[in-house]
Write a protein that holds these residues in place. Sequence first.
Motif, PDB file in Angstrom:
ATOM      1  N   ALA A 264      -7.595 -12.952  -5.585  1.00  0.00           N
ATOM      2  CA  ALA A 264      -6.636 -12.653  -4.521  1.00  0.00           C
ATOM      3  C   ALA A 264      -6.226 -13.910  -3.764  1.00  0.00           C
ATOM      4  O   ALA A 264      -5.227 -13.906  -3.042  1.00  0.00           O
ATOM      5  N   GLY A 265      -6.989 -14.979  -3.912  1.00  0.00           N
ATOM      6  CA  GLY A 265      -6.668 -16.237  -3.243  1.00  0.00           C
ATOM      7  C   GLY A 265      -5.827 -17.172  -4.076  1.00  0.00           C
ATOM      8  O   GLY A 265      -5.580 -18.312  -3.672  1.00  0.00           O
ATOM      9  N   ALA A 266      -5.372 -16.732  -5.252  1.00  0.00           N
ATOM     10  CA  ALA A 266      -4.607 -17.598  -6.145  1.00  0.00           C
ATOM     11  C   ALA A 266      -3.240 -17.921  -5.560  1.00  0.00           C
ATOM     12  O   ALA A 266      -2.656 -17.147  -4.805  1.00  0.00           O
ATOM     13  N   GLY A 267      -2.723 -19.084  -5.938  1.00  0.00           N
ATOM     14  CA  GLY A 267      -1.404 -19.503  -5.477  1.00  0.00           C
ATOM     15  C   GLY A 267      -1.498 -20.281  -4.176  1.00  0.00           C
ATOM     16  O   GLY A 267      -2.356 -20.016  -3.340  1.00  0.00           O
ATOM     17  N   VAL A 268      -0.607 -21.240  -4.021  1.00  0.00           N
ATOM     18  CA  VAL A 268      -0.628 -22.097  -2.835  1.00  0.00           C
ATOM     19  C   VAL A 268       0.512 -21.696  -1.910  1.00  0.00           C
ATOM     20  O   VAL A 268       1.690 -21.753  -2.293  1.00  0.00           O
ATOM     21  N   SER A 269       0.166 -21.287  -0.688  1.00  0.00           N
ATOM     22  CA  SER A 269       1.173 -20.943   0.314  1.00  0.00           C
ATOM     23  C   SER A 269       0.458 -20.704   1.632  1.00  0.00           C
ATOM     24  O   SER A 269      -0.775 -20.692   1.711  1.00  0.00           O
ATOM     25  N   SER A 270       1.235 -20.482   2.679  1.00  0.00           N
ATOM     26  CA  SER A 270       0.668 -20.167   3.988  1.00  0.00           C
ATOM     27  C   SER A 270       0.491 -18.658   4.170  1.00  0.00           C
ATOM     28  O   SER A 270       0.203 -18.194   5.272  1.00  0.00           O
ATOM     29  N   MET A 271       0.664 -17.904   3.117  1.00  0.00           N
ATOM     30  CA  MET A 271       0.560 -16.447   3.153  1.00  0.00           C
ATOM     31  C   MET A 271      -0.820 -16.019   3.655  1.00  0.00           C
ATOM     32  O   MET A 271      -1.847 -16.501   3.196  1.00  0.00           O
ATOM     33  N   ARG A 272      -0.837 -15.093   4.611  1.00  0.00           N
ATOM     34  CA  ARG A 272      -2.113 -14.558   5.093  1.00  0.00           C
ATOM     35  C   ARG A 272      -2.641 -13.558   4.071  1.00  0.00           C
ATOM     36  O   ARG A 272      -1.914 -12.707   3.584  1.00  0.00           O
ATOM     37  N   ARG A 273      -3.923 -13.669   3.778  1.00  0.00           N
ATOM     38  CA  ARG A 273      -4.531 -12.824   2.757  1.00  0.00           C
ATOM     39  C   ARG A 273      -5.719 -12.084   3.350  1.00  0.00           C
ATOM     40  O   ARG A 273      -6.571 -12.677   4.007  1.00  0.00           O
ATOM     41  N   VAL A 274      -5.760 -10.779   3.096  1.00  0.00           N
ATOM     42  CA  VAL A 274      -6.836  -9.938   3.605  1.00  0.00           C
ATOM     43  C   VAL A 274      -7.408  -9.132   2.447  1.00  0.00           C
ATOM     44  O   VAL A 274      -6.660  -8.526   1.673  1.00  0.00           O
ATOM     45  N   GLN A 275      -8.735  -9.143   2.316  1.00  0.00           N
ATOM     46  CA  GLN A 275      -9.404  -8.351   1.286  1.00  0.00           C
ATOM     47  C   GLN A 275     -10.161  -7.211   1.975  1.00  0.00           C
ATOM     48  O   GLN A 275     -11.051  -7.460   2.789  1.00  0.00           O
ATOM     49  N   ILE A 276      -9.783  -5.981   1.645  1.00  0.00           N
ATOM     50  CA  ILE A 276     -10.353  -4.799   2.293  1.00  0.00           C
ATOM     51  C   ILE A 276     -11.573  -4.326   1.496  1.00  0.00           C
ATOM     52  O   ILE A 276     -11.441  -3.693   0.451  1.00  0.00           O
ATOM     53  N   ARG A 277     -12.759  -4.664   2.007  1.00  0.00           N
ATOM     54  CA  ARG A 277     -14.005  -4.292   1.328  1.00  0.00           C
ATOM     55  C   ARG A 277     -14.355  -2.843   1.696  1.00  0.00           C
ATOM     56  O   ARG A 277     -14.935  -2.571   2.740  1.00  0.00           O
ATOM     57  N   THR A 278     -13.996  -1.935   0.802  1.00  0.00           N
ATOM     58  CA  THR A 278     -14.070  -0.513   1.091  1.00  0.00           C
ATOM     59  C   THR A 278     -15.427   0.078   0.726  1.00  0.00           C
ATOM     60  O   THR A 278     -15.999  -0.248  -0.316  1.00  0.00           O
ATOM     61  N   GLY A 279     -15.924   0.952   1.614  1.00  0.00           N
ATOM     62  CA  GLY A 279     -17.128   1.710   1.318  1.00  0.00           C
ATOM     63  C   GLY A 279     -16.768   2.990   0.579  1.00  0.00           C
ATOM     64  O   GLY A 279     -15.696   3.102  -0.019  1.00  0.00           O
ATOM     65  N   ILE A 280     -17.645   3.988   0.616  1.00  0.00           N
ATOM     66  CA  ILE A 280     -17.387   5.276  -0.021  1.00  0.00           C
ATOM     67  C   ILE A 280     -16.323   6.014   0.786  1.00  0.00           C
ATOM     68  O   ILE A 280     -16.516   6.304   1.966  1.00  0.00           O
ATOM     69  N   VAL A 281     -15.196   6.308   0.153  1.00  0.00           N
ATOM     70  CA  VAL A 281     -14.083   6.970   0.831  1.00  0.00           C
ATOM     71  C   VAL A 281     -14.297   8.484   0.784  1.00  0.00           C
ATOM     72  O   VAL A 281     -14.495   9.053  -0.294  1.00  0.00           O
ATOM     73  N   LEU A 282     -14.248   9.114   1.942  1.00  0.00           N
ATOM     74  CA  LEU A 282     -14.494  10.545   2.024  1.00  0.00           C
ATOM     75  C   LEU A 282     -13.188  11.326   2.139  1.00  0.00           C
ATOM     76  O   LEU A 282     -12.441  11.170   3.100  1.00  0.00           O
ATOM     77  N   SER A 283     -12.930  12.157   1.135  1.00  0.00           N
ATOM     78  CA  SER A 283     -11.804  13.078   1.149  1.00  0.00           C
ATOM     79  C   SER A 283     -12.043  14.112   0.065  1.00  0.00           C
ATOM     80  O   SER A 283     -12.460  13.755  -1.041  1.00  0.00           O
ATOM     81  N   PRO A 284     -11.775  15.388   0.352  1.00  0.00           N
ATOM     82  CA  PRO A 284     -11.912  16.395  -0.701  1.00  0.00           C
ATOM     83  C   PRO A 284     -10.859  16.271  -1.786  1.00  0.00           C
ATOM     84  O   PRO A 284     -10.927  16.970  -2.797  1.00  0.00           O
ATOM     85  N   ARG A 285      -9.908  15.349  -1.608  1.00  0.00           N
ATOM     86  CA  ARG A 285      -8.879  15.152  -2.631  1.00  0.00           C
ATOM     87  C   ARG A 285      -9.369  14.299  -3.793  1.00  0.00           C
ATOM     88  O   ARG A 285      -8.705  14.213  -4.822  1.00  0.00           O
ATOM     89  N   GLY A 286     -10.510  13.637  -3.637  1.00  0.00           N
ATOM     90  CA  GLY A 286     -10.985  12.801  -4.729  1.00  0.00           C
ATOM     91  C   GLY A 286     -12.277  12.102  -4.375  1.00  0.00           C
ATOM     92  O   GLY A 286     -12.784  12.201  -3.260  1.00  0.00           O
ATOM     93  N   GLY A 287     -12.828  11.348  -5.349  1.00  0.00           N
ATOM     94  CA  GLY A 287     -14.038  10.578  -5.112  1.00  0.00           C
ATOM     95  C   GLY A 287     -15.280  11.447  -4.988  1.00  0.00           C
ATOM     96  O   GLY A 287     -15.339  12.585  -5.458  1.00  0.00           O
TER      97      GLY A 287
END
Length: 449
Positions: free
Chosen positions: A296-319
């Motif tokens: 996700a850090g590839a490429g050279v630019s001033s672009m802000r990059r955020v990596q969302i480290r997700t836990g167990i997602v709770l929803s009866p629609r899936g998972g």
Amino acid sequence: MTHQRSSEIQAPPAEVFAWFSRPGAIRRLLPPWLPLKVVAEAESLRDGTAVLGLPGGLRWFAQHQPDGYIPERKFVDEVEPQGLRAIATRAVNWKHEHLFEPADGDATTVIDRINSNLPARQTARMLAYRHRQLGADFAAHQRAAAAGLKPLTIAVTGSSGMVGEALCAFLSTGGHRVIKLVRGTPKSADERRWDSMAPADDLLDGCDAVIHLAGASIFGRFSDKHRQAIESSRIEPTQALAELAARANVSTFVSASAVGIYGAKSGPAPVDEKSIPQPVGSDFLADVVQRWEQAAGAGVSSMRRVQIRTGIVLSPRGGMLAVLRPIFTAGLGGRLGTGTQCLSWIGLDDLVDIYHRALWDTQLDGPVNAVAPHPVNNIEFTKALAKAVRRPAIIPVPAAAPKLLLGTEGTQLLALADQRVVPQKLLDTGHEFRHEHIELELAHCLGGN
């Protein structure tokens, strides 16, 4: 029987009415515990038709009524009785009036009035959910606007998944334009074909931000084929998209990640974004997630990059919750193994809010733990889920049982993972979670309140 519920939204009627007119409104308001899915949204609140799918291939057609339409004040939808006669011995009556009345201080009183012969408790639960969702969504968009966020054009991969569908609906109802990057043939002007290994140079033209969610499910036996699917759907596609975003002058690149980076057995000590798994790459998923974030850090630019480290997602629609809910509803639920393993979880709507915050909060940069601030162990989770479905949970599940489905490695990496993850960056920003505690989250998404 007539059912009515009202609540006040701190926005003028024209703005609230516009929210309902945008793509995604019905998806945001449809309770996830109902056996319904959105097949088609109404193209017009005046005379369009929304189509909902029911089990067995049946359909519910909600026709908007032209004679009940008043711009910025009212619209009405009604289910034609023949649409449900196939699943009931008597016709189901349903007429839903949506009213928007001016209130003090440039606010709006939103009123739902339903005439139906469906059970009163079921209708009341649905209305309570709708009003919670509407109020929380507006509050989230208003926080973003106060921070300076303007309407954006946002490219999204993985838009057909559970998280992607909810996020796209949230963003589009909030006034943003969502460009769905799809692998198949585009079906509308808001879809673009995405070659994940070699994206076209013009793929991100006109886009202000990218949210990259795509990746094969990690659930399953960790065979060579499964491992390859997990890696190949993440590492190279993320790198190619990040490099393109950098060249296209995209301002923000938000990509999915996972708390698996801390290792499946990080132990009882809390870990936050500054923690490094020891030893590095101590298991397969930890190694993959590290390389995923590096891509996700590839490429050279001033672009802000955020990596969302997700836990167990709770929803009866899936998972996980979609798997466990019918087991617990049948009274067959119970703790897994010793039940002491820690679960770092997040509600689906809270995860949507975190991705949204990553778009407008420039303090967020790099990895962000997307978990609720109060993790629970398996015993606590079991009790909370049993309470939410109003069933006992007294049958312990042997730790070896998941091996039948996941194999030895899958059981250790998924079913018996033990991680106490802290959302420190979000806490430092004063982030407001919709549901900090597991009991409230399960009650919300399973219709318990």
